[in-house]
Motif scaffolding. Structure first.
Motif, mmCIF file in Angstrom:
data_model
loop_
_atom_site.group_PDB
_atom_site.id
_atom_site.type_symbol
_atom_site.label_atom_id
_atom_site.label_comp_id
_atom_site.label_asym_id
_atom_site.label_seq_id
_atom_site.Cartn_x
_atom_site.Cartn_y
_atom_site.Cartn_z
ATOM 1 N N ARG A 1 -3.997 -0.580 -1.013
ATOM 2 C CA ARG A 1 -3.348 -0.942 -2.025
ATOM 3 C C ARG A 1 -4.283 -0.717 -3.292
ATOM 4 N NH1 ARG A 1 -1.415 -5.175 -5.068
ATOM 5 N NH2 ARG A 1 0.751 -4.847 -5.896
ATOM 6 N N ALA B 1 0.891 -1.297 0.033
ATOM 7 C CA ALA B 1 0.079 0.197 -0.146
ATOM 8 C C ALA B 1 0.897 1.014 -0.095
ATOM 9 C CB ALA B 1 -0.956 -0.107 1.098
ATOM 10 N N GLU C 1 -6.665 2.634 10.319
ATOM 11 C CA GLU C 1 -5.364 2.029 10.126
ATOM 12 C C GLU C 1 -5.827 0.603 9.568
ATOM 13 O OE1 GLU C 1 -3.017 2.138 13.721
ATOM 14 O OE2 GLU C 1 -2.572 4.237 13.318
ATOM 15 N N ARG C 2 -6.658 -0.158 10.044
ATOM 16 C CA ARG C 2 -6.918 -1.482 9.648
ATOM 17 C C ARG C 2 -7.629 -1.485 8.536
ATOM 18 N NH1 ARG C 2 -8.423 -5.315 15.193
ATOM 19 N NH2 ARG C 2 -6.915 -4.425 16.461
ATOM 20 N N GLU D 1 -7.754 0.889 6.109
ATOM 21 C CA GLU D 1 -6.424 1.219 5.156
ATOM 22 C C GLU D 1 -5.706 0.258 4.758
ATOM 23 O OE1 GLU D 1 -4.436 5.709 4.073
ATOM 24 O OE2 GLU D 1 -4.862 5.138 6.064
ATOM 25 N N SER D 2 -5.171 -0.433 5.699
ATOM 26 C CA SER D 2 -4.189 -1.433 5.639
ATOM 27 C C SER D 2 -4.761 -2.678 4.889
ATOM 28 C CB SER D 2 -3.682 -2.096 7.082
ATOM 29 O OG SER D 2 -2.791 -3.107 6.746
#
Length: 419
Positions: free
Chosen positions: A393, A17, A385-386, A388-389
């Motif tokens: 990508r 990502a 964060e989770r 987007e992680s």
């Protein structure tokens, strides 16, 4: 969020990502630089207008998709623009929606039953039980270690007390007199009582031999003084002992002896009394209660529990040795039956399907609540964060595709305007 855009395979190394974000941003910067260069050189080279139109539209598309992607997770450039930072602001609603989606599509009893209709649980279990090596061995050894550790970690005294109490309560609730009567009647009907008669006759003969002096003494004491005076008491004792010994020999060797018939008749009457006579049943129940209250029975149950526990732990610690014996034969036979018998396999699969569907109906709400409460308990930063992680990508591919598609649209419009 798809990877099927123009540059979805531009880099065979497949960066993560962070790498894709750098590529998308670099492409946007490249389009900005290309726009500035072509804008400066267009007066001298008119054909650069096509390149400028592509770069200008690509910048617009890239910036629009950057704004859209960024607005999902945070405020673009830190500005509190309305309808941005969508996921952090709506995480509770997203969690509830996700939980409801799981409930409506996965935890409905009829949905679970329909999905499991094509799963052959019984066949898989049968193949697993028949597998002497391979993947099944690793699973079996892991399960065996877990069972052994569980039995060793549990409170032996408390668990043993539960075991002994359960057996004692079950015996106390069970009326044994009818069971004994039915077993005795069945044995007599199938002529399985004969060894019992033979054992009883043999025990009687041994008792006679062991107590011969006592019998002779009793005859002497009960004989009259006339018999003792005439020394006939010895002859009477000999006659009684020899008569009893002869009787036991005749009964043991003659299957048609009348005494045998009397003994069978007595056993038959006892079997009937055990099943139907209230007085006999009450007497047997009283004996049973006295026996259960005896300390020796409690010690016997304790030894039984300790031996059983030790056997389970030993078998779990060495499953290969346990499965190599009779237990292994039983399990392999059960596995072959599960896999090969269509009727049993269908019954087992139906039971498992109903059990899982019942669990979904009973505990689906709890699972949905767990998902919703877990997401509600996360802070906004953790959710951002989770997610987007997980999808970052693919979101950067949207930016790249938007930049290129925007440029192509701008180029097409410039061509139409020129024509």
């Amino acid at each position: 969020m798809t990877r099927s855009g123009p540059l979805s395979r531009f880099n065979p190394a497949q960066p993560g990502a962070a790498g894709m974000k750098l590529v998308a941003t670099g492409l946007l910067v490249l389009m900005a630089a290309l726009f500035l260069v072509t804008r400066a050189l267009e007066p001298r080279h008119p054909w650069l207008g096509f390149v400028k139109a592509f770069a200008e539209a690509a910048m617009v598309g890239g910036l629009a998709d950057w704004f859209a992607v960024t607005a999902l997770f945070r405020h673009p450039l830190g500005l509190p623009i309305p309808h941005t930072a969508i996921i952090p602001r709506n995480k509770d609603r997203i969690g509830a929606t996700l939980a409801n989606f799981i409930r409506d599509n996965f935890l409905v009893a009829r949905v679970v039953a329909r999905r499991m209709r094509g799963i052959d649980v019984a066949g898989a279990a049968g193949r697993f039980l028949q597998t002497p090596s391979g993947e099944g061995t690793r699973i079996r050894r892991g399960a065996s270690r877990l069972i052994a550790d569980l039995f060793e970690s549990l409170d032996d005294e408390r668990l043993g007390g539960i075991f002994k109490g359960a057996i004692a309560q079950r015996l106390a609730r069970t009326e044994v007199s009818p069971l004994l009567g039915a077993a005795l009647a069945s044995a007599i009907e199938d002529n399985r009582h004969v060894p019992m008669l033979e054992a009883a006759i043999g025990a009687l003969a041994r008792a006679l031999d062991a107590n011969e002096p006592l019998i002779r003494e009793m005859v002497k004491r009960r004989a009259s003084w006339v018999l003792r005076l005439a020394a006939l008491d010895e002859k009477l004792a000999d006659a009684i002992v020899e008569g009893l010994r002869k009787l036991t020999v005749e009964v043991s060797t003659d299957p048609e002896h009348p005494m045998r018939a009397k003994m069978v008749e007595a056993l038959t009457r006892l079997a009937d009394d055990l099943q139907h006579k209230p007085e006999t049943r009450a007497r047997v129940e009283a004996w049973k209660e006295e026996l259960l209250a005896n300390r020796s029975v409690a010690q016997w149950l304790d030894r039984l529990w300790q031996k059983g526990r030790a056997s389970i732990i030993a078998a779990a610690r060495n499953p290969d040795a346990a499965l190599a014996g009779r237990m292994g034969e039983v399990l392999r036979s059960a596995g072959a039956t599960l896999e090969g018998d269509p009727r049993i396999r269908a019954a087992v699969n139906q039971f498992v399907r109903r059990a899982v569907a019942g669990m979904a109906a009973s505990y689906g709400g709890s699972i949905v609540g767990l998902v919703s409460e877990t997401i509600r308990g996360w802070d906004a930063r953790t959710v951002t964060e989770r997610l987007e992680s997980a999808v970052g990508r693919d979101l950067q591919y949207i930016r790249i595709n938007g930049t290129i598609v925007g440029g192509l649209v701008g180029l097409a419009l410039h061509v139409l305007d020129t024509l």
